[in-house]
Design a protein around this motif. Structure first.
Motif, PDB file in Angstrom:
ATOM      1  N   ASP A   1       0.511   0.888 -10.875  1.00 10.64           N
ATOM      2  CA  ASP A   1      -0.819   0.591 -11.105  1.00 10.64           C
ATOM      3  C   ASP A   1      -1.424  -0.144  -9.775  1.00 10.64           C
ATOM      4  O   ASP A   1      -0.711  -0.893  -9.129  1.00 10.64           O
ATOM      5  CB  ASP A   1      -0.875  -0.340 -12.216  1.00 10.64           C
ATOM      6  N   GLY A   2      -2.606   0.312  -9.507  1.00 10.17           N
ATOM      7  CA  GLY A   2      -3.179  -0.148  -8.309  1.00 10.17           C
ATOM      8  C   GLY A   2      -4.593   0.207  -8.162  1.00 10.17           C
ATOM      9  O   GLY A   2      -5.498   0.765  -8.857  1.00 10.17           O
ATOM     10  N   THR A   3      -5.167  -0.204  -6.845  1.00  8.30           N
ATOM     11  CA  THR A   3      -6.606   0.326  -6.548  1.00  8.30           C
ATOM     12  C   THR A   3      -6.652   1.208  -5.411  1.00  8.30           C
ATOM     13  O   THR A   3      -5.924   1.133  -4.564  1.00  8.30           O
ATOM     14  CB  THR A   3      -7.548  -1.224  -6.444  1.00  8.30           C
ATOM     15  N   VAL A   4      -7.630   2.094  -5.527  1.00 11.51           N
ATOM     16  CA  VAL A   4      -7.639   2.961  -4.233  1.00 11.51           C
ATOM     17  C   VAL A   4      -8.463   2.384  -3.225  1.00 11.51           C
ATOM     18  O   VAL A   4      -9.572   1.859  -3.416  1.00 11.51           O
ATOM     19  CB  VAL A   4      -8.619   4.196  -4.824  1.00 11.51           C
ATOM     20  N   VAL A   5      -7.834   2.359  -1.896  1.00 16.22           N
ATOM     21  CA  VAL A   5      -8.301   1.793  -0.728  1.00 16.22           C
ATOM     22  C   VAL A   5      -8.767   2.696  -0.029  1.00 16.22           C
ATOM     23  O   VAL A   5      -9.517   2.274   1.018  1.00 16.22           O
ATOM     24  CB  VAL A   5      -7.459   0.620  -0.204  1.00 16.22           C
ATOM     25  N   ALA A   6      -8.506   3.880   0.093  1.00 16.28           N
ATOM     26  CA  ALA A   6      -8.837   4.830   1.182  1.00 16.28           C
ATOM     27  C   ALA A   6      -8.467   6.359   0.409  1.00 16.28           C
ATOM     28  O   ALA A   6      -7.565   6.607  -0.488  1.00 16.28           O
ATOM     29  CB  ALA A   6      -8.080   4.803   2.413  1.00 16.28           C
ATOM     30  N   GLY A   7      -9.481   7.230   0.599  1.00 18.63           N
ATOM     31  CA  GLY A   7      -9.148   8.556   0.163  1.00 18.63           C
ATOM     32  C   GLY A   7     -10.249   8.690  -1.410  1.00 18.63           C
ATOM     33  O   GLY A   7     -10.506   7.962  -1.714  1.00 18.63           O
TER      34      GLY A   7
ATOM     35  N   PHE B   1      -1.056  11.710 -12.761  1.00 16.65           N
ATOM     36  CA  PHE B   1      -0.895  12.888 -11.758  1.00 16.65           C
ATOM     37  C   PHE B   1      -1.962  13.101 -10.789  1.00 16.65           C
ATOM     38  O   PHE B   1      -3.182  13.095 -11.298  1.00 16.65           O
ATOM     39  CB  PHE B   1      -0.521  14.217 -12.320  1.00 16.65           C
ATOM     40  N   ASN B   2      -1.783  12.856  -9.504  1.00 17.48           N
ATOM     41  CA  ASN B   2      -3.038  13.040  -8.744  1.00 17.48           C
ATOM     42  C   ASN B   2      -3.357  14.513  -8.432  1.00 17.48           C
ATOM     43  O   ASN B   2      -2.315  15.509  -8.609  1.00 17.48           O
ATOM     44  CB  ASN B   2      -2.406  12.375  -7.177  1.00 17.48           C
ATOM     45  N   GLY B   3      -4.733  14.704  -8.079  1.00 16.11           N
ATOM     46  CA  GLY B   3      -5.055  16.062  -7.977  1.00 16.11           C
ATOM     47  C   GLY B   3      -4.822  16.618  -6.643  1.00 16.11           C
ATOM     48  O   GLY B   3      -3.953  16.835  -5.998  1.00 16.11           O
ATOM     49  N   THR B   4      -5.934  17.258  -5.959  1.00 12.85           N
ATOM     50  CA  THR B   4      -5.961  17.918  -4.734  1.00 12.85           C
ATOM     51  C   THR B   4      -6.137  16.973  -3.575  1.00 12.85           C
ATOM     52  O   THR B   4      -6.016  17.457  -2.559  1.00 12.85           O
ATOM     53  CB  THR B   4      -7.195  18.882  -4.661  1.00 12.85           C
ATOM     54  N   GLY B   5      -6.317  15.783  -3.731  1.00 16.64           N
ATOM     55  CA  GLY B   5      -6.791  14.882  -2.352  1.00 16.64           C
ATOM     56  C   GLY B   5      -5.796  13.889  -2.171  1.00 16.64           C
ATOM     57  O   GLY B   5      -4.812  13.987  -2.896  1.00 16.64           O
ATOM     58  N   MET B   6      -5.585  13.300  -1.287  1.00 15.31           N
ATOM     59  CA  MET B   6      -4.927  11.946  -0.942  1.00 15.31           C
ATOM     60  C   MET B   6      -5.405  10.776  -1.104  1.00 15.31           C
ATOM     61  O   MET B   6      -6.492  10.499  -0.752  1.00 15.31           O
ATOM     62  CB  MET B   6      -4.434  12.190   0.614  1.00 15.31           C
ATOM     63  N   LEU B   7      -4.450  10.113  -1.764  1.00 16.51           N
ATOM     64  CA  LEU B   7      -5.044   8.501  -2.082  1.00 16.51           C
ATOM     65  C   LEU B   7      -4.082   7.586  -1.298  1.00 16.51           C
ATOM     66  O   LEU B   7      -2.799   7.687  -1.335  1.00 16.51           O
ATOM     67  CB  LEU B   7      -5.061   8.387  -3.477  1.00 16.51           C
ATOM     68  N   ARG B   8      -4.590   6.598  -0.980  1.00 18.06           N
ATOM     69  CA  ARG B   8      -3.951   5.464  -0.441  1.00 18.06           C
ATOM     70  C   ARG B   8      -4.189   4.135  -1.484  1.00 18.06           C
ATOM     71  O   ARG B   8      -5.606   3.974  -1.740  1.00 18.06           O
ATOM     72  CB  ARG B   8      -4.413   4.885   0.999  1.00 18.06           C
TER      73      ARG B   8
ATOM     74  N   GLU C   1       0.774  -1.207  -0.027  1.00 14.64           N
ATOM     75  CA  GLU C   1      -0.023  -0.191  -0.143  1.00 14.64           C
ATOM     76  C   GLU C   1       0.870   1.389   0.171  1.00 14.64           C
ATOM     77  O   GLU C   1       1.897   1.503   0.834  1.00 14.64           O
ATOM     78  CB  GLU C   1      -0.973  -0.172   1.355  1.00 14.64           C
ATOM     79  N   VAL C   2       0.437   2.198  -0.873  1.00 21.56           N
ATOM     80  CA  VAL C   2       1.391   3.362  -0.980  1.00 21.56           C
ATOM     81  C   VAL C   2       0.560   4.580  -0.668  1.00 21.56           C
ATOM     82  O   VAL C   2      -0.614   4.492  -1.066  1.00 21.56           O
ATOM     83  CB  VAL C   2       1.963   3.318  -2.492  1.00 21.56           C
ATOM     84  N   LEU C   3       1.037   5.762  -0.378  1.00 25.70           N
ATOM     85  CA  LEU C   3       0.403   6.940  -0.293  1.00 25.70           C
ATOM     86  C   LEU C   3       0.834   8.108  -1.427  1.00 25.70           C
ATOM     87  O   LEU C   3       1.921   7.776  -1.763  1.00 25.70           O
ATOM     88  CB  LEU C   3       0.594   7.613   1.178  1.00 25.70           C
ATOM     89  N   VAL C   4      -0.478   8.403  -1.637  1.00 21.79           N
ATOM     90  CA  VAL C   4      -0.077   9.493  -2.948  1.00 21.79           C
ATOM     91  C   VAL C   4      -0.582  10.673  -2.611  1.00 21.79           C
ATOM     92  O   VAL C   4      -2.028  11.015  -2.531  1.00 21.79           O
ATOM     93  CB  VAL C   4      -0.622   9.305  -4.496  1.00 21.79           C
ATOM     94  N   ARG C   5       0.306  11.895  -2.251  1.00 23.68           N
ATOM     95  CA  ARG C   5      -0.287  13.020  -1.874  1.00 23.68           C
ATOM     96  C   ARG C   5      -0.732  13.949  -3.009  1.00 23.68           C
ATOM     97  O   ARG C   5      -0.167  13.738  -4.140  1.00 23.68           O
ATOM     98  CB  ARG C   5       0.820  13.647  -0.896  1.00 23.68           C
ATOM     99  N   PRO C   6      -1.200  15.069  -2.544  1.00 21.58           N
ATOM    100  CA  PRO C   6      -1.793  15.930  -3.673  1.00 21.58           C
ATOM    101  C   PRO C   6      -0.573  16.512  -4.764  1.00 21.58           C
ATOM    102  O   PRO C   6       0.318  16.640  -4.293  1.00 21.58           O
ATOM    103  CB  PRO C   6      -2.402  17.348  -2.881  1.00 21.58           C
TER     104      PRO C   6
END
Length: 621
Positions: free
Chosen positions: A139-145, A174-181, A127-132
Motif C-alpha cells: 500500500d502506498g502513494t504514487v510519487v512518479a509516473g 494489478f498495474n496496467g500499461t504505465g510505470m509507477l514509482r 520507494e518501489v518501482l511497479v512496471r507494466p
C-alpha cells in the motif's frame, strides 16, 4: 463401507460371525471420535448428543440390534467429517489470500539504484518501482509516473482506475500499461489485503455457531434420556426385578427413545433440499446452511460481478456541437484508434463497433499514454481518446458546454471518454458495466420474500451505485465501501435484529460473507477465497435462484417440523409403553424403525422437481 458390507451380509442371511465384525469395526472407526469428543464434554460437566448416540449404539449392540447402532454411527461420523472438511478448506483459503501480494518488490535506494527485496521487508517510506503488468507490492502513494490500476480485488470497481502522482494504490492490485514509482505507506502486515484476511478469519471465529433445531435441545434431551434409562434399570432392580429383565427394559427404552428418528427427521429434508438446489445451480454447503437460508430477513447485494457482469459496455455516444461527424462515424473512428489498445474501455468500444457491423479504418502513429489515453492518425487526421480531466480544460469557457455533456453522462453512473479531432473536442462516449438481465426480477422477488428491501453494498462511487440501484429497484445504497466498511454495514443490520444474507463475488466481499448469517457467492467469476468463505454458491450466476433457494429452505423447514412431530409422537408412545407397561423388544424396534422410515420418506419429498418448482413460484420466478 463397513456398514454397507455388514448390511449386505445381513440381508443375504449371512452368518453373524461375518456381519458382526463388520458392524463392530464400523463402530470403532466411525465412533471413536464422537465418543472422545463426548467424553471431553463430559469432563467439562456437559452431556452432548455425540456421547448419547455412541451409548445408544453400544446399547443396541448389547441387545442384538447391532445394525441400528451402526446406522447411528454412520450418520454422526459423516456429518462430523463434512463439517471438519469445510472448516479446514476455509482456513486454507484465508491463508492463501496473503499470496495475492507479490513476494518480491523492486526497491529504489537513496542512490537511485534498484534492488529486488522481499515485499515483507519493505518499511514505511521506501520507494518501489511497479512496471507494466506487475502487481503493486505494498500500500502506498504514487510519487512518479502514471498508469491505470485494476483494483477490483480491493474495492470491487469493475474498471481500471487511472493513477497519477498523489494517488493511493493497494498491495495485490494489478498495474496496467504505465510505470509507477510508489512510496510505501504501510507495512505488509498492515496492508488492505492483510486486513481482508484478518477480517475473514475474525468473522469466521466470532460468528455464532449455528445449530440445527434438534441440537438446540440436545443437552436437556441427553440428560433426560440418560437419567430415565438409569432409573428404568436401577428402580426395578431395587424392587427385586431380575437383572436380565431390568436390563432389557432399560435397553429397550434407550432404543425407542434414541434420537435416531429425530436425526432422520431433521437431516433428510435438508439434505434432499440441498440436492434439489444443486440440480438447479445452487450449491449449499451443509444442512445448517440450508436451515439458515430460510431465516433470512434482509439481503445485501454487491454490485460488480453480482448485480452486474463485471464487463464494460458502451452505453452512450454523444456528438458535440460543431462536429461534422455523426454518431456512427464517431464510433467507427474511436474504435479504430482503440483497437490496438489493451485498455478494457477500449475493448468495450471496439466490441460495440463490431456489433453494429462498422468497418474499422487503418490507423497510423498509434500511441498509448498510461493514465492519459490513446492517440493515432486516420487519413492524416490526429484523433485523441482519453479522460475528460486529461483532454478538457475545467476552467475554459469554451469547454463549459462540453463539460455539461460529460457531467450528464457521469451523473448516470457512466465512465466518460472524450474524443478530440485535430485537438478539438468532437464527442463524448459513456461506458458502463452490464447489468444482469435477471437482476431486477431477483431483487423484487427477494424484497417480497423477506418483507424488506435489499441493500446495495459496493466499493464503486455513489453516482454509479445510485444509477444501478435505480435500474434494479434497490432503495438502500451504501457506496464507496472498503471490505471492512462492508462488514460494518452487515453488523449494523444485525444489530437491528436482521438475519442478513450477503451476495458477492470478489475477494473484497469475503469478510462481509463471513460476517453475515449466510454468505452467498456468485460462482462464475468468484474468487477462490469468496467461494470457500461462502455458505452457498450460485454456480450458474443466475440471481433468480437466490430467492428460490430461500423459499426452498422454508419449505424444508416446514417438513422438518412435521417430521419432528411424527418422531416425537412415536418416541413418546413407545417410551410410555415401556415405562408403564411391558413393551416387547421386537415391537419397540419395529416402532422405532417404522418412525424412522416414515420421517425419512417424508423428508425425501424435497428431492422432487415439484419442490423446487413450488419454491420458485412462491419466490416470484
Amino acid at each position: 463401507m463397513l456398514f454397507l458390507a455388514g448390511l449386505v451380509v445381513q440381508l443375504l442371511d449371512g452368518p453373524t460371525w461375518l456381519s458382526w465384525p463388520l458392524y463392530l469395526a464400523c463402530y470403532v472407526i466411525g465412533g471413536w471420535e464422537p465418543a472422545w469428543a463426548g467424553l471431553r464434554a463430559l469432563r467439562e460437566k456437559t452431556l452432548d448428543v455425540d456421547l448419547l448416540m455412541v451409548a445408544a449404539a453400544i446399547g443396541a449392540a448389547s441387545i442384538g440390534q447391532v445394525m441400528d447402532g451402526g446406522l447411528l454411527i454412520v450418520i454422526f461420523a459423516t456429518s462430523g467429517a463434512l463439517e471438519a472438511l469445510a472448516t479446514a478448506r476455509t482456513e486454507d483459503s484465508v491463508r492463501g489470500l496473503l499470496d495475492l501480494a507479490p513476494d518480491t518488490a523492486v526497491r529504489v535506494t537513496e542512490g537511485g539504484e534498484e534492488e529486488t527485496v522481499p515485499a515483507a521487508d519493505l518499511v514505511v517510506g521506501d520507494e518501489v518501482l511497479v512496471r507494466p503488468g506487475e502487481q503493486v507490492p505494498a500500500d502506498g502513494t504514487v510519487v512518479a509516473g502514471a498508469s491505470e490500476v485494476d483494483q477490483a480485488t480491493v474495492t470491487g470497481e469493475p474498471l481500471p482506475v487511472d493513477k497519477a502522482v498523489g494517488d493511493e494504490v493497494f498491495a495485490g492490485t494489478f498495474n496496467g500499461t504505465g510505470m509507477l514509482r510508489v512510496q510505501v505507506d504501510r507495512r505488509a502486515e498492515d496492508s488492505v489485503v492483510a486486513r481482508i484476511a484478518a477480517l475473514v478469519e475474525q468473522a469466521s471465529q466470532t460468528k455464532a455457531r449455528t445449530q440445527l433445531f434438534i441440537e438446540k435441545v440436545e443437552q436437556r434431551y441427553s440428560i433426560g434420556m440418560v437419567v430415565a434409562t438409569l432409573a428404568l434399570f436401577v428402580i426395578p432392580l431395587w424392587w427385586g426385578e431380575p437383572l436380565q429383565e431390568s436390563l432389557l427394559r432399560a435397553m429397550t427404552f434407550m432404543i425407542v427413545a434414541s434420537p435416531c428418528a429425530v436425526v432422520l427427521a431433521t437431516m433428510p429434508p435438508l439434505l434432499a433440499a440441498i440436492a434439489n438446489a444443486g440440480r438447479h445451480g445452487v450449491l449449499v454447503k451443509s444442512a445448517v446452511v440450508m436451515e439458515q437460508l430460510g431465516a433470512t430477513t434482509r439481503v445485501a447485494f454487491d454490485k460488480t460481478g453480482t448485480l452486474t457482469r463485471g464487463t464494460p459496455e458502451l452505453a452512450d455516444v454523444r456528438v458535440l456541437p460543431g462536429s461534422a461527424l455523426n454518431s456512427g462515424q464517431l464510433l467507427r473512428y474511436v474504435a479504430a484508434v482503440e483497437h490496438p489498445s489493451e485498455h478494457p474501455l477500449g475493448a468495450a468500444i471496439v466490441r460495440a463497433a463490431r456489433a453494429q457491423g462498422l468497418e474499422l479504418p487503418p490507423v497510423d502513429d498509434f500511441l498509448a499514454k498510461p493514465g492519459r489515453g490513446v492517440s493515432a492518425r486516420i487519413d492524416g487526421s490526429a484523433i485523441q481518446v482519453g479522460s475528460p480531466a486529461t483532454l478538457l480544460d475545467p476552467g475554459s469557457a469554451e469547454d463549459a458546454e462540453r463539460w455539461e455533456v460529460v457531467d450528464g453522462i457521469q451523473a448516470r453512473g457512466h465512465t466518460a471518454v472524450v474524443v478530440l479531432w485535430e485537438r478539438r473536442p468532437v464527442g463524448v462516449l459513456g461506458i458502463t458495466d452490464q447489468v444482469r438481465g435477471e437482476a431486477e426480477s431477483a431483487v423484487a422477488a427477494v424484497a417480497e420474500l423477506t418483507g424488506a428491501g435489499p441493500v446495495l453494498v459496493t466499493g464503486d462511487n455513489h453516482a454509479t451505485a445510485a444509477t444501478l440501484a435505480g435500474q434494479v429497484g434497490i432503495m438502500d445504497v451504501r457506496a464507496e465501501l472498503l471490505p471492512d466498511d462492508k462488514v460494518t454495514v452487515v453488523r449494523e443490520l444485525q444489530a437491528q435484529g436482521q438475519r442478513v444474507a450477503v451476495v458477492g463475488d470478489g475477494i473484497n466481499d469475503a469478510p462481509a460473507l463471513a460476517a453475515a448469517h449466510t454468505g452467498i457467492a456468485m460462482g462464475g467469476a468468484g474468487s477462490d477465497l469468496t467461494l470457500q468463505t461462502a455458505d452457498a454458491i450460485v454456480v450458474r450466476d443466475d440471481l433468480t435462484t437466490i430467492p428460490a433457494v430461500i423459499a426452498l429452505s422454508r419449505r424444508a423447514h416446514r417438513v422438518v417440523v412435521a417430521n419432528l412431530a411424527i418422531a416425537g409422537t412415536f418416541i413418546a408412545v413407545l417410551a410410555l409403553w415401556d415405562v408403564l407397561g411391558t413393551l416387547p423388544l421386537p415391537l419397540g424396534v419395529a416402532g422405532h424403525e417404522g418412525s424412522t422410515v416414515i420421517v425419512g420418506l417424508n423428508g425425501l419429498r424435497m428431492l422432487r422437481p415439484a419442490a423446487w418448482k413450488r419454491a420458485a413460484v412462491s419466490a416470484g420466478r
